[in-house]
Design an enzyme around this catalytic site. Structure first.
Site, mmCIF file in Angstrom:
data_model
loop_
_atom_site.group_PDB
_atom_site.id
_atom_site.type_symbol
_atom_site.label_atom_id
_atom_site.label_comp_id
_atom_site.label_asym_id
_atom_site.label_seq_id
_atom_site.Cartn_x
_atom_site.Cartn_y
_atom_site.Cartn_z
ATOM 1 N N LYS A 184 -4.821 17.159 5.226
ATOM 2 C CA LYS A 184 -4.472 17.535 3.862
ATOM 3 C C LYS A 184 -4.522 16.280 2.998
ATOM 4 O O LYS A 184 -4.006 15.238 3.385
ATOM 5 C CB LYS A 184 -3.040 18.080 3.825
ATOM 6 C CG LYS A 184 -2.654 18.648 2.487
ATOM 7 C CD LYS A 184 -1.175 18.971 2.422
ATOM 8 C CE LYS A 184 -0.401 17.864 1.754
ATOM 9 N NZ LYS A 184 -0.750 17.621 0.366
ATOM 10 N N SER A 238 3.523 7.183 0.214
ATOM 11 C CA SER A 238 4.643 6.341 -0.200
ATOM 12 C C SER A 238 5.616 6.092 0.965
ATOM 13 O O SER A 238 5.663 6.859 1.931
ATOM 14 C CB SER A 238 5.384 7.005 -1.357
ATOM 15 O OG SER A 238 5.941 8.217 -0.907
ATOM 16 N N GLU A 260 0.903 4.388 6.923
ATOM 17 C CA GLU A 260 0.333 3.394 5.984
ATOM 18 C C GLU A 260 1.022 3.627 4.649
ATOM 19 O O GLU A 260 0.728 4.602 3.957
ATOM 20 C CB GLU A 260 -1.177 3.616 5.824
ATOM 21 C CG GLU A 260 -1.977 3.538 7.091
ATOM 22 C CD GLU A 260 -2.013 2.157 7.680
ATOM 23 O OE1 GLU A 260 -1.613 1.200 6.994
ATOM 24 O OE2 GLU A 260 -2.402 2.041 8.842
ATOM 25 N N CYS A 295 -2.597 0.708 -2.982
ATOM 26 C CA CYS A 295 -1.419 0.345 -2.171
ATOM 27 C C CYS A 295 -1.276 -1.169 -2.078
ATOM 28 O O CYS A 295 -0.174 -1.695 -2.055
ATOM 29 C CB CYS A 295 -1.509 0.958 -0.789
ATOM 30 S SG CYS A 295 -3.038 0.546 0.059
ATOM 31 N N GLU A 394 7.914 -0.266 -6.156
ATOM 32 C CA GLU A 394 6.477 -0.242 -6.410
ATOM 33 C C GLU A 394 6.209 0.523 -7.717
ATOM 34 O O GLU A 394 6.643 1.662 -7.856
ATOM 35 C CB GLU A 394 5.832 0.498 -5.224
ATOM 36 C CG GLU A 394 4.348 0.496 -5.181
ATOM 37 C CD GLU A 394 3.813 1.343 -4.019
ATOM 38 O OE1 GLU A 394 4.446 2.346 -3.636
ATOM 39 O OE2 GLU A 394 2.735 1.005 -3.508
HETATM 40 P P1 NAD Z 1 3.129 10.612 -1.523
HETATM 41 O O1 NAD Z 1 3.879 9.991 -0.423
HETATM 42 O O2 NAD Z 1 3.856 11.312 -2.597
HETATM 43 O O3 NAD Z 1 2.101 11.695 -0.951
HETATM 44 C C1 NAD Z 1 1.124 11.366 0.023
HETATM 45 C C2 NAD Z 1 0.688 12.636 0.740
HETATM 46 O O4 NAD Z 1 1.815 13.142 1.474
HETATM 47 C C3 NAD Z 1 0.241 13.754 -0.191
HETATM 48 O O5 NAD Z 1 -0.830 14.460 0.419
HETATM 49 C C4 NAD Z 1 1.489 14.626 -0.271
HETATM 50 O O6 NAD Z 1 1.209 15.973 -0.609
HETATM 51 C C5 NAD Z 1 2.041 14.499 1.139
HETATM 52 N N1 NAD Z 1 3.488 14.758 1.274
HETATM 53 C C6 NAD Z 1 4.458 14.572 0.346
HETATM 54 N N2 NAD Z 1 5.669 14.945 0.855
HETATM 55 C C7 NAD Z 1 5.445 15.338 2.133
HETATM 56 C C8 NAD Z 1 6.297 15.826 3.176
HETATM 57 N N3 NAD Z 1 7.608 15.966 3.006
HETATM 58 N N4 NAD Z 1 5.746 16.135 4.355
HETATM 59 C C9 NAD Z 1 4.404 15.986 4.560
HETATM 60 N N5 NAD Z 1 3.552 15.551 3.606
HETATM 61 C C10 NAD Z 1 4.065 15.217 2.407
HETATM 62 O O7 NAD Z 1 2.199 9.464 -2.104
HETATM 63 P P2 NAD Z 1 1.214 9.540 -3.334
HETATM 64 O O8 NAD Z 1 2.013 9.508 -4.585
HETATM 65 O O9 NAD Z 1 0.223 10.653 -3.128
HETATM 66 O O10 NAD Z 1 0.402 8.159 -3.136
HETATM 67 C C11 NAD Z 1 0.880 6.943 -3.581
HETATM 68 C C12 NAD Z 1 1.555 6.161 -2.466
HETATM 69 O O11 NAD Z 1 0.644 5.987 -1.370
HETATM 70 C C13 NAD Z 1 1.930 4.772 -2.888
HETATM 71 O O12 NAD Z 1 3.228 4.475 -2.438
HETATM 72 C C14 NAD Z 1 0.909 3.888 -2.199
HETATM 73 O O13 NAD Z 1 1.325 2.566 -1.998
HETATM 74 C C15 NAD Z 1 0.672 4.622 -0.939
HETATM 75 N N6 NAD Z 1 -0.623 4.251 -0.324
HETATM 76 C C16 NAD Z 1 -0.628 3.471 0.815
HETATM 77 C C17 NAD Z 1 -1.843 3.059 1.387
HETATM 78 C C18 NAD Z 1 -1.883 2.174 2.637
HETATM 79 O O14 NAD Z 1 -2.942 2.075 3.261
HETATM 80 N N7 NAD Z 1 -0.802 1.526 3.016
HETATM 81 C C19 NAD Z 1 -3.048 3.477 0.812
HETATM 82 C C20 NAD Z 1 -3.002 4.267 -0.320
HETATM 83 C C21 NAD Z 1 -1.774 4.656 -0.873
#
Ligand code: NAD
Length: 492
Positions: A184, A238, A260, A295, A394
Site C-alpha cells: 500500500k 513517519s 525507515e 526523509c 521534523e
Molecule cells: P505516514 O507515517 O503518515 O504514512 C506512511 C504510510 O503509512 C502511508 O501509506 C499511510 O497510509 C500508512 N499508515 C499510516 N498509519 C498507519 C497505521 N496505523 N498502520 C499502517 N499503516 C499506516 O508518513 P507520510 O506522511 O506518508 O510520509 C512522511 C514521513 O515519511 C516523514 O516522516 C518522512 O521522514 C518519512 N520518510 C522516511 C523515509 C526513509 O527512508 N527513512 C523515506 C521517505 C519518507
C-alpha cells in the site's frame, strides 16, 4: 522535446490491483487531488480488511501455482528483467502520473524517478541467482547447512513523497528473494504504484505475486500489519506511524519489521569547505528539493562562525531564485506541498517555533503560486534552541534552521539529535576532519561534500534511533526479505 504536458490527457488507473488485474471493491470513497492545483486526479476506495484478505488469498494462490519460491533463480530474474524493461518503455507515462499525483516535478519524474525505478528492479533481478547459504563448522559425522529462504507473503507500506521509488526499494528485493507482496502506498498518491503493478502483470510476472491495495493507514495499512498470513512488514513513513506499526506487529504474531522513518539531518559546514557558492547551492538544494519533503532533507545547517554570515546570505539568495508552479510544467523548480493538511502543519510549526524564540531570516509564510496548489515559502530560522519545536520535530517542508560553532567538537555536539539519526553531511576539504566527524555522528548515513545519496543502488539506506532500523537497497535490502533456516544432517 518538451517534458511539459497537459494533465487532462493522462489515463488514470482505477481500482485496487490484485491477482494481476484491477478490481473494484466497496469501501469509503477517497478523492485524490493533484497537489499542484487541487483538482481531482481520481477516486479510490479504502479497501480495508476485505481488500487485504483478497490480496493475501491471491498471493497464496500465486505462490502455489507459479512455484515462484522454488523456481530456477534465473527464471525469476528473467521475469523481473522483463518487468524492468517495461517500466523503462513506459517511463514517460509513469513520470507523468507521478508528476500529477505527487509533489515530484516532471523534470525529475521521467528521467530520474521512473528510470531509477526500472534500475532498482533490474539490480535486484540480478541478485536472484546469487542468493547463497553457508555450511558451518561441525564434527566429521555432521553437516550443518544454513539456507536463506523467502518469508512467503510480505507486506510493504510506503509514504507519498517518492511514491514509485520508495515502493520499488521494497517490492523489487521482496520479489527477487522469492516472496509475494501485498503493498500500500499513501492514500494521497496511489496511482503510480497501481500502474507499476499493471506493468508487472503485463510483463508476465505470475498473477498474485504483486498486489497493491488502496486505502487509509489506520484501516487498510493496519489490516496489512495484522494479517496472520503476512510474515514480515517493511515500512517507510513517519516515526510516529513506525512506532504504531511496530507495536501492532508485536501483537500480530511477533512479526519482524523494517522501519525507515523520519529525520532531522544536519549539514555541518567547516570553514575550509571550499567554494562557498558551490556549498551554498548544495545546502539550499538539500532543504528545498521536493520542497523539503524528503526523509533525509538537510534541515539543520550548522556552520563554522567564520564563514557563517557569508554562507547564509548566499543560501538566502538561492531561496529567492525559485519558480513555484505546476509539477507538469518543466520550467517549475520548486514543488508544492502534498496536501493542505501538511501545508498547515508546516505553517503551524514555523509559527510555534517563532513564538518559542526563533526568528525567520526569510520565508515563514505561504507562497503565492501560479495556481491554487499548496506552496510554502523556503524558510530559514535562526535562534532555534534545543527545546524549540523547530529543533525537536521534523517539519517535512522547506525549512532550514541555522546555528554556528567555533570548534569542531561544538559543531558535532550541535549535529547530534536526541531523537533522530537518519543522515548527516559534512562539508570540508580536510579529509581527516571529515572522517573523524563521520565516525562521531550517530546516524545511519553520512555524506561528505554532498547531501543526499548517490545514484547507485548498492548503497544501503536506513537510520539509527528514532529514524528506524533495517535497510532498504544494497545487499542488505534483499537480505531483509530472506530468513535463515539452519539444517543439521547426522550422517555418522
Ligand atoms: P505516514 O507515517 O503518515 O504514512 C506512511 C504510510 O503509512 C502511508 O501509506 C499511510 O497510509 C500508512 N499508515 C499510516 N498509519 C498507519 C497505521 N496505523 N498502520 C499502517 N499503516 C499506516 O508518513 P507520510 O506522511 O506518508 O510520509 C512522511 C514521513 O515519511 C516523514 O516522516 C518522512 O521522514 C518519512 N520518510 C522516511 C523515509 C526513509 O527512508 N527513512 C523515506 C521517505 C519518507
Amino acid at each position: 522535446m518538451t517534458l511539459s504536458f497537459d494533465p487532462s490527457t493522462i489515463d488514470i488507473p482505477k481500482g485496487h490491483h490484485i491477482d494481476g488485474r484491477y478490481i473494484d471493491l466497496p469501501g469509503e470513497d477517497i478523492r485524490v487531488l493533484r497537489p499542484s492545483d487541487l483538482q481531482l486526479m481520481g477516486m479510490i476506495t479504502d479497501g480495508g480488511e476485505a481488500a487485504v484478505d483478497l490480496a493475501v488469498e491471491a498471493a497464496k494462490a500465486g505462490l502455489k501455482h507459479s512455484g515462484w519460491t522454488r523456481l530456477a533463480p534465473r527464471e525469476r530474474g528473467a521475469a523481473l528483467m522483463r518487468f524492468a524493461a517495461l517500466i523503462e518503455e513506459n517511463a514517460v507515462y509513469l513520470g507523468q502520473l507521478e508528476a500529477m499525483g505527487s509533489s515530484r516535478l516532471i523534470s525529475m519524474t521521467i528521467t530520474r524517478d521512473a528510470v531509477r525505478t526500472a534500475g532498482v528492479v533490474r539490480y535486484y533481478a540480478e541478485f536472484c541467482d546469487k542468493i547463497e547459504g553457508t555450511v558451518t563448522a561441525t564434527d566429521g559425522n555432521s553437516l550443518s547447512l544454513v539456507k536463506n529462504e523467502p518469508y512467503g507473503i510480505v507486506g510493504a507500506i510506503v509514504p507519498w513523497n517518492f511514491p514509485m521509488i520508495t515502493a520499488a526499494w521494497k517490492f523489487a528485493p521482496a520479489l527477487a528473494a522469492g516472496n509475494a507482496v501485498v503493498m500500500k502506498t499513501s492514500e494521497l498518491t496511489p496511482h503510480s504504484l497501481l500502474a507499476l503493478a499493471e506493468l508487472a502483470a503485463n510483463a508476465g510476472l505470475p498473477r498474485g505475486l504483486f498486489n497493491v491495495v488502496n486505502g487509509y493507514g489506520h484501516t487498510t495499512g493496519a489490516a496489512i500489519v495484522r494479517h496472520p498470513d503476512i510474515r514480515k512488514i517493511s515500512f517507510t513513513g513517519s516515526t510516529q506511524t513506525g512506532a504504531a506499526i511496530m507495536s501492532l506487529a508485536a501483537q500480530s504474531g511477533i512479526k519482524p519489521v523494517v522501519l525507515e522513518l523520519g529525520g532531522k539531518s544536519p549539514q555541518l559546514v567547516l570553514s575550509d569547505a571550499g567554494d562557498l557558492d558551490l556549498v551554498a547551492t548544495r545546502i539550499a538544494a538539500a532543504f528545498m528539493d521536493n520542497a523539503g519533503q524528503v526523509c533525509t532533507a538537510g534541515s539543520r545547517l550548522i556552520v563554522e562562525d567564520r564563514i557563517s554570515d557569508e554562507l547564509i546570505s548566499k543560501i538566502v539568495a538561492r531561496t529567492k531564485a525559485i519558480a513555484a508552479g505546476p509539477t507538469w510544467d518543466e520550467t517549475t523548480t520548486f514543488a508544492p506541498i502534498i496536501s493542505q493538511k501538511q501545508h498547515d502543519r508546516i505553517d503551524t510549526m514555523v509559527r510555534q517555533s517563532i513564538s518559542e524564540g526563533a526568528s525567520a531570516l526569510v520565508g515563514g509564510t505561504t507562497l503565492e503560486s501560479r495556481n491554487q496548489g499548496n506552496f510554502y515559502a523556503p524558510t530559514i530560522l535562526e535562534n532555534v534552541s534545543e527545546t524549540n519545536v523547530g529543533f525537536r520535530e521534523e517539519f517535512f517542508g522547506p525549512v532550514l534552521t541555522v546555528s554556528s560553532f567555533s570548534d569542531l567538537d561544538e559543531g558535532l555536539a550541535q549535529a547530534a539529535h536526541p531523537i533522530y539519526g537518519l543522515a548527516a553531511s559534512i562539508h570540508t576539504t580536510d579529509i581527516k576532519k571529515a572522517l573523524k566527524a563521520a565516525d562521531a555522528i550517530e546516524s545511519g548515513m553520512v555524506w561528505i561534500n554532498q547531501h543526499g545519496r548517490g545514484p547507485e543502488f548498492t548503497y544501503p539506506a536506513g537510520g539509527f534511533k528514532g529514524s528506524g532500523f533495517g535497510k532498504d537497497m544494497g545487499r542488505a535490502g534483499i537480505e531483509a526479505f530472506l530468513r535463515q533456516k539452519a539444517i543439521w544432517v547426522n550422517y555418522g
